[in-house]
Scaffold this active site. Structure first.
Site, PDB file in Angstrom:
ATOM      1  N   CYS A  36      -6.772 -15.872  -9.308  1.00 25.90           N
ATOM      2  CA  CYS A  36      -5.410 -16.349  -9.023  1.00 25.90           C
ATOM      3  C   CYS A  36      -5.383 -17.701  -8.303  1.00 25.90           C
ATOM      4  O   CYS A  36      -4.642 -18.613  -8.701  1.00 25.90           O
ATOM      5  CB  CYS A  36      -4.659 -15.303  -8.217  1.00 25.90           C
ATOM      6  SG  CYS A  36      -5.585 -14.624  -6.834  1.00 25.90           S
ATOM      7  N   ARG A  40      -6.833 -15.677   4.170  1.00 23.23           N
ATOM      8  CA  ARG A  40      -5.736 -14.717   3.963  1.00 23.23           C
ATOM      9  C   ARG A  40      -4.687 -14.969   5.028  1.00 23.23           C
ATOM     10  O   ARG A  40      -5.032 -15.055   6.221  1.00 23.23           O
ATOM     11  CB  ARG A  40      -6.271 -13.278   4.076  1.00 23.23           C
ATOM     12  CG  ARG A  40      -5.257 -12.212   3.762  1.00 23.23           C
ATOM     13  CD  ARG A  40      -4.923 -12.107   2.294  1.00 23.23           C
ATOM     14  NE  ARG A  40      -6.084 -11.667   1.517  1.00 23.23           N
ATOM     15  CZ  ARG A  40      -6.158 -11.738   0.194  1.00 23.23           C
ATOM     16  NH1 ARG A  40      -5.155 -12.241  -0.510  1.00 23.23           N
ATOM     17  NH2 ARG A  40      -7.232 -11.341  -0.439  1.00 23.23           N
ATOM     18  N   HIS A  91       0.477 -17.852  -3.372  1.00 25.87           N
ATOM     19  CA  HIS A  91      -0.644 -18.530  -2.716  1.00 25.87           C
ATOM     20  C   HIS A  91      -0.358 -20.038  -2.646  1.00 25.87           C
ATOM     21  O   HIS A  91       0.307 -20.598  -3.521  1.00 25.87           O
ATOM     22  CB  HIS A  91      -1.936 -18.375  -3.534  1.00 25.87           C
ATOM     23  CG  HIS A  91      -2.528 -17.000  -3.550  1.00 25.87           C
ATOM     24  ND1 HIS A  91      -2.025 -15.929  -2.849  1.00 25.87           N
ATOM     25  CD2 HIS A  91      -3.632 -16.521  -4.197  1.00 25.87           C
ATOM     26  CE1 HIS A  91      -2.780 -14.865  -3.073  1.00 25.87           C
ATOM     27  NE2 HIS A  91      -3.761 -15.186  -3.886  1.00 25.87           N
TER      28      HIS A  91
HETATM   29  N1  LIG Z   1      -2.758  -8.838  -6.752  1.00 21.57           N
HETATM   30  C1  LIG Z   1      -2.998 -10.051  -7.234  1.00 21.57           C
HETATM   31  O1  LIG Z   1      -2.362 -11.036  -6.844  1.00 21.57           O
HETATM   32  C2  LIG Z   1      -4.063 -10.256  -8.279  1.00 21.57           C
HETATM   33  C3  LIG Z   1      -4.195 -11.533  -8.812  1.00 21.57           C
HETATM   34  C4  LIG Z   1      -5.161 -11.749  -9.799  1.00 21.57           C
HETATM   35  C5  LIG Z   1      -5.946 -10.707 -10.215  1.00 21.57           C
HETATM   36  N2  LIG Z   1      -5.809  -9.485  -9.654  1.00 21.57           N
HETATM   37  C6  LIG Z   1      -6.693  -8.424 -10.147  1.00 21.57           C
HETATM   38  O2  LIG Z   1      -5.893  -7.454 -10.830  1.00 21.57           O
HETATM   39  C7  LIG Z   1      -6.475  -6.153 -10.660  1.00 21.57           C
HETATM   40  C8  LIG Z   1      -5.424  -5.210 -10.070  1.00 21.57           C
HETATM   41  O3  LIG Z   1      -5.001  -5.710  -8.827  1.00 21.57           O
HETATM   42  P1  LIG Z   1      -3.696  -5.198  -8.080  1.00 21.57           P
HETATM   43  O4  LIG Z   1      -3.483  -6.184  -7.009  1.00 21.57           O
HETATM   44  O5  LIG Z   1      -2.596  -4.891  -9.036  1.00 21.57           O
HETATM   45  O6  LIG Z   1      -4.233  -3.823  -7.436  1.00 21.57           O
HETATM   46  P2  LIG Z   1      -3.436  -2.517  -6.992  1.00 21.57           P
HETATM   47  O7  LIG Z   1      -2.040  -2.831  -6.558  1.00 21.57           O
HETATM   48  O8  LIG Z   1      -4.316  -1.835  -6.014  1.00 21.57           O
HETATM   49  O9  LIG Z   1      -3.338  -1.645  -8.331  1.00 21.57           O
HETATM   50  C9  LIG Z   1      -4.465  -1.065  -8.937  1.00 21.57           C
HETATM   51  C10 LIG Z   1      -4.057  -0.388 -10.234  1.00 21.57           C
HETATM   52  O10 LIG Z   1      -5.237   0.151 -10.832  1.00 21.57           O
HETATM   53  C11 LIG Z   1      -5.033   1.531 -11.118  1.00 21.57           C
HETATM   54  N3  LIG Z   1      -6.274   2.285 -11.012  1.00 21.57           N
HETATM   55  C12 LIG Z   1      -7.083   2.416  -9.936  1.00 21.57           C
HETATM   56  N4  LIG Z   1      -8.103   3.260 -10.226  1.00 21.57           N
HETATM   57  C13 LIG Z   1      -7.925   3.673 -11.505  1.00 21.57           C
HETATM   58  C14 LIG Z   1      -8.617   4.552 -12.379  1.00 21.57           C
HETATM   59  N5  LIG Z   1      -9.711   5.194 -11.981  1.00 21.57           N
HETATM   60  N6  LIG Z   1      -8.129   4.731 -13.622  1.00 21.57           N
HETATM   61  C15 LIG Z   1      -7.013   4.096 -14.031  1.00 21.57           C
HETATM   62  N7  LIG Z   1      -6.291   3.266 -13.254  1.00 21.57           N
HETATM   63  C16 LIG Z   1      -6.747   3.050 -12.007  1.00 21.57           C
HETATM   64  C17 LIG Z   1      -4.058   1.974 -10.052  1.00 21.57           C
HETATM   65  O11 LIG Z   1      -3.459   3.196 -10.476  1.00 21.57           O
HETATM   66  P3  LIG Z   1      -2.991   4.320  -9.412  1.00 21.57           P
HETATM   67  O12 LIG Z   1      -1.637   3.879  -8.947  1.00 21.57           O
HETATM   68  O13 LIG Z   1      -2.947   5.529 -10.242  1.00 21.57           O
HETATM   69  O14 LIG Z   1      -4.014   4.349  -8.322  1.00 21.57           O
HETATM   70  C18 LIG Z   1      -3.104   0.794 -10.040  1.00 21.57           C
HETATM   71  O15 LIG Z   1      -2.215   0.876 -11.120  1.00 21.57           O
HETATM   72  C19 LIG Z   1      -7.721  -6.364  -9.791  1.00 21.57           C
HETATM   73  O16 LIG Z   1      -8.830  -6.519 -10.623  1.00 21.57           O
HETATM   74  C20 LIG Z   1      -7.423  -7.658  -9.069  1.00 21.57           C
HETATM   75  O17 LIG Z   1      -8.591  -8.331  -8.674  1.00 21.57           O
HETATM   76  C21 LIG Z   1      -4.888  -9.230  -8.711  1.00 21.57           C
END
Ligand SMILES: NC(=O)c1ccc[n+]([C@@H]2O[C@H](COP(=O)([O-])OP(=O)(O)OC[C@H]3O[C@@H](n4cnc5c(N)ncnc54)[C@H](OP(=O)(O)O)[C@@H]3O)[C@@H](O)[C@H]2O)c1
Length: 339
Positions: A130, A236, A243
């Protein structure tokens, strides 16, 4: 692939997954059906899409049968476990995690910067980090104008970059501070409310963090600049969303602030907000839920010979993740329509 694809979001209940659903709806992305996938914890949860109520399903290896496009956003481990089999089943995988980004066979794409790379895919396309996307949205127009050589960058990264749990932690700590309650610390190693943590992702042996090295490695790959030099400090900050990055950049050719402003203003996806006399510059509150990234504070750098200093802000959940992934899908779709 059928003309109107069947789409799945893996990680649909997360910070990025939720925004993917909203972006698909807002951009009127043409799709035949949307499947929402998450862990067993969320199976059965209801979420709305285009006026319909959809039920979240548990992700399994059979989830991708009949799916044309899978937007993965559930962490690197899930992408590594399910991404290759989904791609092998004929599904186009667009992955938000860091799992495949540096694989030389897998394109790493920002549609405004290297759209052609998307068409070299073999079933998986990686969405860049990001902070890297947002920084490059400000730097790439300047690279086209002056030829980028090196960057010194400091990031100011919002808590939603740590997912839904980061938002909850800042909210809880701010509330506890106001009410004299106990601050709960689970996501970050130190209090995040009213503090700065010069620490994003894991530390490496040389003292940099993994996040800091993404700016170097992914920046080189996206812009096809193998000799680009980057020093980065990722911080952070207690901001909920969007960001910001402070950048000093060195260029091959002489620079001018006026030409830099013109380059930014005429680049699709970036807007110029650079009016210090009227106290106008990009800020996270103005760039939350915004498609474009903002660039301001453009000035001659006092260290580099052909150098510029600038400030870039962008919504990392949108342009840094969900929106960029959907723009990649749109890019592939537009090519399909032309052929
Ligand atoms: N947040 C950002 O700004 C951002 C930016 C760029 C990239 N990313 C990347 O995007 C990805 C997700 O980030 P996020 O910020 O959205 O995280 P998050 O809010 O913690 O969400 C994680 C998601 O993954 C699901 N998940 C976790 N374990 C799982 C499993 N065993 N099987 C299926 N689904 C599962 C969760 O489902 P449950 O609700 O069922 O637990 C939830 O839907 C990461 O790789 C992160 O590095 C994030």
């Amino acid at each position: 692939m059928t003309k109107t694809p069947k789409v799945a979001i893996v990680g649909a209940t997360g910070a990025v997954g939720e925004e993917m659903r909203l972006c698909l709806e807002e951009r009127n992305f043409p799709l035949e059906s949307l499947t929402l996938l998450a862990s067993a914890r969320s199976a059965g949860k209801k979420m709305s899409f285009r006026g319909e109520e959809l039920t979240v399903k548990e992700l399994t290896h059979d989830s991708f049968e009949g799916i044309d496009i899978a937007l993965f956003s559930a962490g690197g481990g899930i992408s590594l476990t399910y991404g290759p089999s989904a791609a092998a089943a004929g599904c186009m995988v667009i992955d938000n995690s860091s799992a495949f980004r540096m694989d030389p066979e897998i394109p790493l794409v920002v549609p405004e910067i290297n759209p052609d790379a998307a068409f070299t895919h073999q079933g998986i396309i990686a969405n860049p980090n990001c902070s890297t996307i947002i920084t490059l949205m400000g730097l790439y127009p300047l690279h086209l104008a002056f030829g980028l050589k090196s960057i010194i960058a400091s990031t100011y990264q919002a808590v939603s970059g740590s997912g839904a749990k980061g938002i909850i932690e800042l909210e809880q700590q701010a509330r506890a501070w106001a009410e004299g309650g106990e601050m709960i610390q689970e996501v970050y190693p130190h209090q995040i409310a009213f503090n700065l943590l010069p620490h994003v992702d894991a530390f490496l042996e040389d003292g940099y963090t993994k996040e800091e090295m993404k700016m170097l490695n992914e920046g080189r790959k996206i812009m096809s600049l193998p000799n680009l030099k980057v020093t980065c400090t990722c911080v952070r900050v207690p901001v909920f969303r969007a960001h910001s990055i402070s950048v000093s950049a060195e260029f091959e050719r002489p620079v001018s602030v006026e030409a830099a402003r013109q380059a930014i203003a005429s680049f699709a996806g970036t807007e110029l907000v650079d009016d210090p006399a009227n106290l106008k510059y990009p800020m996270p509150l103005d760039y939350s839920e915004k498609i474009d990234c903002g660039v301001g504070r453009i000035r001659k750098d006092h260290v580099f010979e052909n150098g510029l200093a600038l400030w870039v802000t962008g919504d990392q959940v949108w342009k840094g993740a969900a929106l960029n992934a959907i723009q990649i899908a749109e890019l592939l779709g537009s090519k399909r329509q032309q052929t």
